[in-house]
Design a protein around this motif. Structure first.
Motif, PDB file in Angstrom:
ATOM      1  N   LEU A  83     -46.068 -20.020  10.826  1.00  0.00           N
ATOM      2  CA  LEU A  83     -44.699 -19.679  10.411  1.00  0.00           C
ATOM      3  C   LEU A  83     -44.478 -20.026   8.948  1.00  0.00           C
ATOM      4  N   HIS A  84     -45.005 -21.167   8.538  1.00  0.00           N
ATOM      5  CA  HIS A  84     -44.878 -21.576   7.133  1.00  0.00           C
ATOM      6  C   HIS A  84     -45.505 -20.533   6.210  1.00  0.00           C
ATOM      7  N   SER A  85     -46.661 -20.035   6.582  1.00  0.00           N
ATOM      8  CA  SER A  85     -47.334 -19.024   5.777  1.00  0.00           C
ATOM      9  C   SER A  85     -46.530 -17.725   5.738  1.00  0.00           C
ATOM     10  N   LEU A  86     -45.984 -17.325   6.921  1.00  0.00           N
ATOM     11  CA  LEU A  86     -45.176 -16.107   6.961  1.00  0.00           C
ATOM     12  C   LEU A  86     -43.948 -16.219   6.057  1.00  0.00           C
ATOM     13  N   HIS A 134     -42.868 -14.072   2.940  1.00  0.00           N
ATOM     14  CA  HIS A 134     -41.622 -13.317   3.101  1.00  0.00           C
ATOM     15  C   HIS A 134     -40.692 -13.507   1.902  1.00  0.00           C
ATOM     16  N   PHE A 135     -40.540 -14.735   1.422  1.00  0.00           N
ATOM     17  CA  PHE A 135     -39.569 -15.003   0.364  1.00  0.00           C
ATOM     18  C   PHE A 135     -40.033 -14.508  -1.010  1.00  0.00           C
ATOM     19  N   LYS A 136     -41.280 -14.088  -1.125  1.00  0.00           N
ATOM     20  CA  LYS A 136     -41.744 -13.524  -2.392  1.00  0.00           C
ATOM     21  C   LYS A 136     -41.182 -12.106  -2.628  1.00  0.00           C
ATOM     22  N   LYS A 137     -40.695 -11.496  -1.566  1.00  0.00           N
ATOM     23  CA  LYS A 137     -40.348 -10.078  -1.645  1.00  0.00           C
ATOM     24  C   LYS A 137     -38.911  -9.830  -2.109  1.00  0.00           C
ATOM     25  N   PHE A 138     -38.120 -10.875  -2.331  1.00  0.00           N
ATOM     26  CA  PHE A 138     -36.703 -10.699  -2.612  1.00  0.00           C
ATOM     27  C   PHE A 138     -36.364 -11.135  -4.034  1.00  0.00           C
ATOM     28  N   THR A 139     -35.345 -10.450  -4.557  1.00  0.00           N
ATOM     29  CA  THR A 139     -34.738 -10.893  -5.806  1.00  0.00           C
ATOM     30  C   THR A 139     -33.530 -11.733  -5.438  1.00  0.00           C
ATOM     31  N   VAL A 140     -33.471 -12.935  -6.003  1.00  0.00           N
ATOM     32  CA  VAL A 140     -32.462 -13.910  -5.586  1.00  0.00           C
ATOM     33  C   VAL A 140     -31.523 -14.170  -6.756  1.00  0.00           C
ATOM     34  N   SER A 141     -30.259 -13.925  -6.488  1.00  0.00           N
ATOM     35  CA  SER A 141     -29.242 -14.281  -7.479  1.00  0.00           C
ATOM     36  C   SER A 141     -28.821 -15.719  -7.266  1.00  0.00           C
ATOM     37  N   LEU A 142     -27.911 -16.178  -8.140  1.00  0.00           N
ATOM     38  CA  LEU A 142     -27.458 -17.561  -8.027  1.00  0.00           C
ATOM     39  C   LEU A 142     -26.745 -17.778  -6.696  1.00  0.00           C
ATOM     40  N   SER A 143     -25.879 -16.865  -6.312  1.00  0.00           N
ATOM     41  CA  SER A 143     -25.171 -16.987  -5.031  1.00  0.00           C
ATOM     42  C   SER A 143     -26.115 -16.701  -3.857  1.00  0.00           C
ATOM     43  N   GLY A 144     -27.028 -15.742  -4.051  1.00  0.00           N
ATOM     44  CA  GLY A 144     -27.996 -15.460  -2.992  1.00  0.00           C
ATOM     45  C   GLY A 144     -28.924 -16.634  -2.728  1.00  0.00           C
ATOM     46  N   GLY A 145     -29.151 -17.446  -3.762  1.00  0.00           N
ATOM     47  CA  GLY A 145     -29.962 -18.641  -3.557  1.00  0.00           C
ATOM     48  C   GLY A 145     -29.329 -19.603  -2.582  1.00  0.00           C
ATOM     49  N   LEU A 146     -27.985 -19.660  -2.591  1.00  0.00           N
ATOM     50  CA  LEU A 146     -27.305 -20.516  -1.615  1.00  0.00           C
ATOM     51  C   LEU A 146     -27.524 -19.997  -0.192  1.00  0.00           C
ATOM     52  N   LEU A 147     -27.509 -18.681  -0.034  1.00  0.00           N
ATOM     53  CA  LEU A 147     -27.782 -18.098   1.289  1.00  0.00           C
ATOM     54  C   LEU A 147     -29.229 -18.350   1.705  1.00  0.00           C
ATOM     55  N   LEU A 148     -30.126 -18.217   0.723  1.00  0.00           N
ATOM     56  CA  LEU A 148     -31.536 -18.533   1.006  1.00  0.00           C
ATOM     57  C   LEU A 148     -31.691 -19.989   1.409  1.00  0.00           C
ATOM     58  N   PHE A 149     -30.963 -20.853   0.726  1.00  0.00           N
ATOM     59  CA  PHE A 149     -31.009 -22.284   1.068  1.00  0.00           C
ATOM     60  C   PHE A 149     -30.544 -22.510   2.502  1.00  0.00           C
ATOM     61  N   GLN A 150     -29.543 -21.764   2.982  1.00  0.00           N
ATOM     62  CA  GLN A 150     -29.078 -21.896   4.358  1.00  0.00           C
ATOM     63  C   GLN A 150     -30.182 -21.481   5.347  1.00  0.00           C
ATOM     64  N   ASP A 151     -30.866 -20.382   5.043  1.00  0.00           N
ATOM     65  CA  ASP A 151     -31.962 -19.952   5.931  1.00  0.00           C
ATOM     66  C   ASP A 151     -33.053 -21.017   6.025  1.00  0.00           C
ATOM     67  N   ILE A 152     -33.465 -21.484   4.854  1.00  0.00           N
ATOM     68  CA  ILE A 152     -34.540 -22.481   4.854  1.00  0.00           C
ATOM     69  C   ILE A 152     -34.090 -23.760   5.554  1.00  0.00           C
ATOM     70  N   SER A 153     -32.825 -24.136   5.405  1.00  0.00           N
ATOM     71  CA  SER A 153     -32.308 -25.317   6.092  1.00  0.00           C
ATOM     72  C   SER A 153     -32.378 -25.147   7.606  1.00  0.00           C
ATOM     73  N   GLN A 154     -32.116 -23.938   8.098  1.00  0.00           N
ATOM     74  CA  GLN A 154     -32.214 -23.687   9.539  1.00  0.00           C
ATOM     75  C   GLN A 154     -33.658 -23.829  10.025  1.00  0.00           C
ATOM     76  N   TYR A 155     -34.573 -23.276   9.241  1.00  0.00           N
ATOM     77  CA  TYR A 155     -35.992 -23.436   9.607  1.00  0.00           C
ATOM     78  C   TYR A 155     -36.400 -24.910   9.592  1.00  0.00           C
ATOM     79  N   GLN A 156     -35.927 -25.622   8.577  1.00  0.00           N
ATOM     80  CA  GLN A 156     -36.262 -27.050   8.490  1.00  0.00           C
ATOM     81  C   GLN A 156     -35.677 -27.829   9.660  1.00  0.00           C
ATOM     82  N   ALA A 157     -34.442 -27.525  10.027  1.00  0.00           N
ATOM     83  CA  ALA A 157     -33.820 -28.222  11.154  1.00  0.00           C
ATOM     84  C   ALA A 157     -34.612 -28.000  12.439  1.00  0.00           C
ATOM     85  N   MET A 158     -35.072 -26.777  12.634  1.00  0.00           N
ATOM     86  CA  MET A 158     -35.868 -26.498  13.827  1.00  0.00           C
ATOM     87  C   MET A 158     -37.174 -27.299  13.803  1.00  0.00           C
ATOM     88  N   ILE A 159     -37.811 -27.369  12.638  1.00  0.00           N
ATOM     89  CA  ILE A 159     -39.071 -28.101  12.533  1.00  0.00           C
ATOM     90  C   ILE A 159     -38.842 -29.601  12.705  1.00  0.00           C
TER      91      ILE A 159
END
Length: 881
Positions: A717-720, A724-749
């Motif tokens: 999953l870590h490799s995927l 996966h995150f290499k494929k997106f262009t991230v704005s300043l506000s989009g980075g906060l949304l990305l941070f939420q996704d990664i936080s969910q993955y981290q919480a599960m782990i």
């Protein structure tokens, strides 16, 4: 001034110049001081003369010197005189010693001569004694021959011998003994002579011998009834010297109360014994029940044997001169008549009941009989051997002619009784082909447990064609020998097996572990019988053959077919969408197989190895056989888990692929803080699928097994996510949304509590921080701290390019990246990132402290997709070589 005194007349000085003064030790300094002490004193007292006057000292010393010289001459003369006297005395002593030596030599020669004469006289006396002894024996033989001829002539002329009868009747026991010896000699003489009318004489002598033996036996029997030990001993000795004493021994054994009571019991209580057997042996054919205790009648019989042997040995040792032979015949009669008769009937009844009843009865009878033999051998060492040893030491000659031969051949503190009872045990059980019966029963019993279960689990069964009947009822009908499949094994680590539920389609099938426990319990009981009934030299070979039966049926007939069916089902649904419930069932199957492997390992460790440890070849063969079975199971479940993990990761990858490319490119003026506070739908769907799978894994796996499976999924999953995150262009506000996704993955782990994965997913959080940083100038400081500091810039470069302000903020200049590096194509950057960031097979690039392999019970490596599961037990329970 007065002149010096005449020192020669000084008494003190004159006393010092005598020979007696020098007898003691003399100090020269004190001696000289004594010669001049008086002169010194006078000089000190003379106050008028202050000068030293030497003349008195000279005179005194001259006087002393003259006296000492005279003493010396006197002493030397005395010494010479004494030396001469001593020489004369030595000469006289030497002459005297020479004379004494000559006298001693003469005396020694005379003593030697006298000793030789005495030896000659002694030899002559010995020869005379031998001649006298020979003459006495000849005289005795002549007298005996004369009496024998007289008795023989009397038998020839009169048909009877009144004088011999008078000798037997009038001289008491001694006369009776002499008459018996004479009758034996007359009988031998009549057989050897070839004279006219000798047959008549021979018949008369035999008739007399029969009457004599009859009278002795009647006397012995009467004394036996009255308990007269002395009369019994006298009659037995007479009969032993008369005709070997066999008739006396047979009379004693045949009329013994033990055999009389056993005969009456067999004749009068046959029906009662049959009823008792049916009542006590009713559970012998039920595998749900442990083997019942041994037959109570047999236990009672063996107890009586122990008591009667201990009691009768005290009588036999006092009555019979050949007591060792008598006790051996007594024991042979007990084993050959009472015990063998009863055991044959017991086994015959058990065999008519069922093969299992026969095997259980055979094992219990052998165990009880072996214990009886061990007790008799112990009795031999404690009581029989000491008595026979004392007899052999007190009367070696008599013992050598009676029972000394049997006794002399024994060692280690026992007599021939021990070997006799051991031979009786071997003779009774040697003709029974135990192993063939055991293998036939074991194959039928195990197949009866496995086949109904396989019919339900592997092949669909039409409910209309299968009556509602328990598995064990059908098994009893199929094999006609058992009614259930659960038992308490002999020598097995399992105390008891729970009864298996029925396998009818209308009823739930029992767990696989329950079926395996039933199989192992049946096999454990068979191994216990093998240890009991096999000869010590054949135990390893027999145990190997029984274990091969278990491996063939348990491995090929049950587990292989079940796993192949499950694997086939998994492969068929591999192309379908992922179903978390089906994955959970796969995990349940794998956990069940793991439990089964532990059961097999424990059974092998405790029930099989003790029987083959004495034979290295058999030990090696069985270990390889067991390891091959477990390795085959490991291979199958590894394939199952690999397919499931691939399906899980494929499903996650498909969900991630549905995420729009503009998800994280949110314009700052279109910010919706409600959206930014929640994870994306793609992340939520992935988390939902992964949580179902990981919850199922936590439910069915524990410890190292769970850790290995979670590591395999987590690293992939870590490799995927990295890709996966290499494929997106991230704005300043989009980075906060990305941070939420990664936080969910981290919480599960983090909920999984696997430290290696938790630290590994910290990299994603730092990447999110990198993309969310409002001030691009702070990016270099972020790269110098945390885990990102251990990575090269070419690994981080693809994620930096995802920033919307990557070009406008001139981030390459801030990082000091060369112009030619910034002009690399996206594909090259992606290739560089793949070479630096870890995938499921390079687990240590982002987390250097994480070991490349995790040695656990479930997965042998955390990063290899070729060997997910390794069900090896702990070294103490898995002697794999």
């Amino acid at each position: 001034m007065r002149g010096p005194a005449i020192h020669g007349l000084d008494r003190d000085v004159s006393d010092k110049l005598t020979l007696e003064y020098f007898y003691t030790e003399v100090d020269s300094k004190q001696f000289i001081d004594g010669l001049s002490s008086s002169i010194v004193a006078e000089a000190r007292n003379d106050e008028t003369n202050k000068e030293f006057v030497a003349k008195p000292f000279i005179r005194s010393f001259e006087y002393a010197l003259e006296n000492l010289q005279r003493l010396r001459l006197s002493v030397c003369g005395r010494i010479k005189e004494l030396e001469g006297t001593a020489a004369e005395v030595d000469a006289e002593q030497a002459a005297r010693m020479k004379g004494l030596t000559s006298s001693f030599n003469e005396v020694q020669d005379a003593a030697r001569e006298l000793e030789g004469r005495i030896g000659e006289v002694g030899n002559t006396a010995v020869q005379i004694g031998q001649q006298l002894e020979t003459l006495d024996r000849q005289l005795q033989r002549a007298s005996q021959a004369r009496d024998l001829v007289r008795y023989f002539l009397e038998f020839t002329q009169q048909g009877h011998c009144a004088s011999l009868e008078d000798l037997r009747s009038m001289q008491g026991p001694e006369g009776q003994y002499k008459a018996a010896i004479i009758a034996r000699k007359l009988s031998n003489l009549a057989k050897e002579l070839d004279l006219p009318d000798i047959e008549k004489t021979r018949v008369s002598i035999e008739k007399y011998s029969e009457n004599l033996e009859k009278d002795l036996l009647e006397t012995f029997d009467q004394a036996y009834t009255q308990g007269d030990i002395a009369t019994m001993a006298r009659c037995s000795k007479t009969l032993l010297d008369f005709n070997g004493g066999n008739s006396c021994v047979q009379t004693y054994i045949n009329q013994h109360e033990f055999f009389m009571s056993q005969r009456k019991m067999r004749e009068s209580s046959a029906e009662l014994a049959k009823t008792t057997f049916e009542a006590s042996r009713s559970g012998f054919s039920d595998l749900n029940e442990p083997p019942p205790p041994p037959d109570p009648w047999m236990v009672k019989l063996y107890g009586e044997v122990r008591v009667v042997v201990a009691k009768e040995w005290d009588v036999i040792s006092k009555v019979f001169p050949n007591s060792l032979l008598v006790i051996r015949q007594f024991l042979e009669r007990i084993f050959g008549q009472s015990i063998e008769y009863y055991l044959e009937g017991l086994l015959e009844k058990a065999e008519r009941q069922s093969p299992l009843a026969y095997l259980r009865t055979l094992a219990s009878t052998h165990s009880c009989t072996a214990n009886l033999v061990a007790d008799l051998q112990q009795f031999d060492r404690q009581f029989i051997y000491p008595v026979m040893r004392r007899k052999a030491l007190t009367n070696a000659k008599a013992e050598s002619s009676t029972n000394g031969t049997d006794f002399a051949t024994q060692d280690r503190g026992c007599t021939a009784v021990s070997s006799t009872v051991e031979r009786c045990l071997e003779d009774f059980f040697a003709h029974i082909r135990y192993l063939d019966r055991e293998i036939t029963f074991l194959q039928a019993a195990l197949a009866g447990v496995v086949d109904p279960y396989i019919a339900v689990k592997v092949k669909p069964v039409d409910p209309k064609l299968v009556p509602k009947r328990s598995m064990f009822t059908r098994l009893a009908m199929a094999t006609d020998m058992i009614t259930s499949n659960s038992t308490s094994p002999i020598g097995s680590p399992f105390a008891s097996a729970p009864p298996s539920p029925s396998l009818a389609p209308e009823e739930p099938t029992p767990p696989l572990s329950t079926i395996v426990i039933s199989i192992l319990c049946i096999h454990g009981e068979a191994m216990g019988r093998c240890a009991e009934l096999s000869p010590p030299s054949d135990i390893s070979n027999h145990a190997s053959r029984l274990f091969n039966v278990l491996v063939d049926i348990l491995g090929e007939r049950l587990l292989d077919r079940i796993l192949q069916r499950v694997l086939s089902d998994i492969q068929q649904r591999e192309s379908r969408p992922l179903d978390a419930d089906e994955v959970a069932r796969t995990f349940q199957t794998v956990a069940a197989i793991h439990q089964v492997m532990e059961l097999i390992q424990n059974h092998f460790q405790f029930a099989v190895l003790p029987l083959v440890s004495a034979s290295p070849p058999a030990y090696r063969e069985l270990v390889l056989k067991k390891n091959s079975l477990l390795a085959n199971l490991e291979t199958l479940i590894n394939k199952m888990l690999q397919i499931e993990i691939s399906s899980i990761l494929k499903c996650v990858g498909q969900i991630l692929a549905t995420q729009p490319r503009t998800t994280f490119k949110i314009k700052d003026d279109d910010v919706d803080f409600a959206v930014l506070s929640m994870a994306t739908e793609t992340c939520t769907r992935c988390i939902e699928v992964l949580r179902k799978v990981l919850n199922a894994a936590q439910e069915h796996f524990t410890n190292e097994n769970l850790t290995s499976l979670v590591m395999e999924i987590g690293i992939s999953l870590h490799s995927l996510l990295l890709d996966h995150f290499k494929k997106f262009t991230v704005s300043l506000s989009g980075g906060l949304l990305l941070f939420q996704d990664i936080s969910q993955y981290q919480a599960m782990i983090r909920d999984l509590r696997v430290e290696e994965l938790t630290s590994r997913f910290e990299v994603l959080k730092e990447i999110a921080d990198l993309l969310c940083m409002p001030n691009p100038a702070s990016i270099p400081s972020l790269l110098r701290g945390g885990t990102l500091a251990s990575l090269e810039i070419n690994a981080i470069y693809p994620y930096l390019r995802c920033r919307e302000d990557f070009i406008s903020a001139d981030i390459p200049r801030l990082l000091g990246i060369r112009p030619d590096f910034t002009s690399a194509t996206p594909s090259q950057a992606t290739e560089d990132s793949h070479s630096s960031f870890p995938t499921a097979t390079t687990a240590t690039a982002l987390h250097p402290t994480t070991p490349a392999t995790t040695n656990s019970g479930l997965a042998s490596t955390a990063s290899s997709s070729e060997n997910v599961l390794s069900m090896h037990s702990s070294p103490s329970l898995n002697p794999r070589r």
